[in-house]
Enzyme design. Sequence first.
Site, PDB file in Angstrom:
ATOM      1  NE  ARG A   1      43.185  31.987  35.372  1.00  0.00           N
ATOM      2  CZ  ARG A   1      43.987  31.659  36.373  1.00  0.00           C
ATOM      3  NH1 ARG A   1      45.243  32.037  36.358  1.00  0.00           N
ATOM      4  NH2 ARG A   1      43.545  30.944  37.383  1.00  0.00           N
ATOM      5  CG  LEU A   2      43.189  38.568  39.085  1.00  0.00           C
ATOM      6  CD1 LEU A   2      42.710  39.422  40.250  1.00  0.00           C
ATOM      7  CD2 LEU A   2      44.591  38.971  38.681  1.00  0.00           C
ATOM      8  CG  ASP A   3      46.773  31.787  39.277  1.00  0.00           C
ATOM      9  OD1 ASP A   3      46.125  31.576  38.239  1.00  0.00           O
ATOM     10  OD2 ASP A   3      47.973  31.496  39.401  1.00  0.00           O
ATOM     11  NE  ARG A   4      41.661  27.809  44.856  1.00  0.00           N
ATOM     12  CZ  ARG A   4      42.053  27.546  46.112  1.00  0.00           C
ATOM     13  NH1 ARG A   4      41.487  28.168  47.121  1.00  0.00           N
ATOM     14  NH2 ARG A   4      43.001  26.670  46.347  1.00  0.00           N
TER      15      ARG A   4
ATOM     16  CD  GLU B   1      50.319  34.135  39.111  1.00  0.00           C
ATOM     17  OE1 GLU B   1      51.124  34.756  39.773  1.00  0.00           O
ATOM     18  OE2 GLU B   1      49.388  33.473  39.586  1.00  0.00           O
TER      19      GLU B   1
END
Length: 554
Positions: free
Chosen positions: A283-286, A98
């Site tokens: 990254r990681l989505d919120r 993502e």
Amino acid sequence: MRRGVHGCLQILVQWRAAFWSHSFARTWGGCKEAMAEALSTQAEAARGWKCQQNGDSGSDGSGEPLQEGLGPAVAGEQVPGIGERAQGGEAQVSGNGEQAPAPVADSGKRKKRRGATGERVVPPPKKRRTGVSFGDEHFAETTYYFEGGLRKVRPYYFDFQTYCKGRWVGRSLLDVFSTEFRSQPLEYYEAAIRAGRLHLNEEPVQDLSIVLKDNDFLRNTVHRHEPPVTAEPIRLLAENEDVVVIDKPSSIPVHPCGRFRHNTVIFILGKEHHLKELHPLHRLDRLTSGVLMFAKTAAFSEKIHEQVRERQLEKEYVCRVEGEFPDQEVICKEPILVVSYKVGVCRVDPQGKPCETVFQRLSYNGHSSVVRCRPFTGRTHQIRVHLQFLGHPILNDPIYNSPAWGPSRGQGGHIPKTDEELLRDLVAEHQAKESLNVLDICEGDLVPGLMDSAAPSSELAKNSLQELTRVAQKTDGIAEAASQDLDTPEKANAVKADVMNQETDPLCAECRLLRQDPLPQDLVMFLHALRYKGPDFEYVSPMPAWAQDDWQED
């Protein structure tokens, strides 16, 4: 004899001409190859920089900084500026399939270069910037407080700053604000001028009719509110001289973006763990929780990115989905297309980018299934979109398990509406729930056609703004008068800061809105980064409560 000599000379001239021609051809061919290689490298570097700015190419949305502008611009455009910086996308492979959405303008596709035997050639590493650097002066802008299971940020004053963009040159401030900064009515900017909040080249703006010139510098002081996030602490999984690994809670963005600044992983680590100048490695989505890695040095960051380019990293996620997921392994290779970079919505489409995710069911409780996910590419919302396509969306996914997709909720790619209708219905649903933060947008970002009601900020009437401006001017006057009575600049600044550090502001529309706090459980999406593995490391986070066998649905 003369004819023989003349013939020999003619043959010699022809041979020399042929030799020069051959040498020139070889030399020019080498030059052409060198020039072509240089141009190709420059083009790739330009595309790479464009991807870094836009967050494309599997971007993790957490590398190179994007500068903040005067405030939210329309049509999803980020306004460049200087000074206080949020972060944009670096060309990295996503940690969970993502990536941060990128503007659709970046349509150029990078061609793969191959060697003589057809093997995949890995391009040389790009020069990277230093880590995301925020100092104590940034961390001191405001403080946290905790209430009802939520981490909250006290409202604070903040300077949005930008240099004049090329398309603004020759246009008035009135024109620019009315077309590109519609998050506030023009009356607000007029009131901000009277209150001394808007500066051009560090001089107070007196009139919105002023025409902008190249290299003009704009600064707008605003009263900033941030949405709450979960009060769950950020736990350190590992730390050494090279890396910091955390277990990120759901609902907390990795880096400053949109309305989030202090309620981000970067700021929380800096303020509460004294970890600064970190390089996000993925990254990681919120709304996604789990393993998140940061490099402490540029050298280690480059090492990991080299492993990303060599496809040496393995990522594993776990999620809880609707219904009984098939017991056997499921491989989904459906291409994914970004519907809207602004709203952050994607769908399966033949014109999308190729991608692959492997799923394996771990358990089934009669209503929902726990599924292991292994993404082999890093497309925007890849895991979530593929699960929706398979008819098993994540149980509480606020986007891809929404009725806005129609009766089948996107299963099999069946969406009985246009992209515009889909976006409008998604925005309307979350606007009614006061949950636009789920889409990572706020009311001021909405362009006509995506909403039916006016943004709350537009409720400000001109007369009330004039009255509020007098209050703001009075407040500023008190600060200035107090400053004149003090003998040192430090004391004067301290008094002025005391006057300005108030949690309500007469010009702030947000201060007059009563927003209902979300419930802590509403900030959790059942998608968790369980494992991140490389050639010489492996980090694993604990299985979340919702993935346990004894978990009960509400």
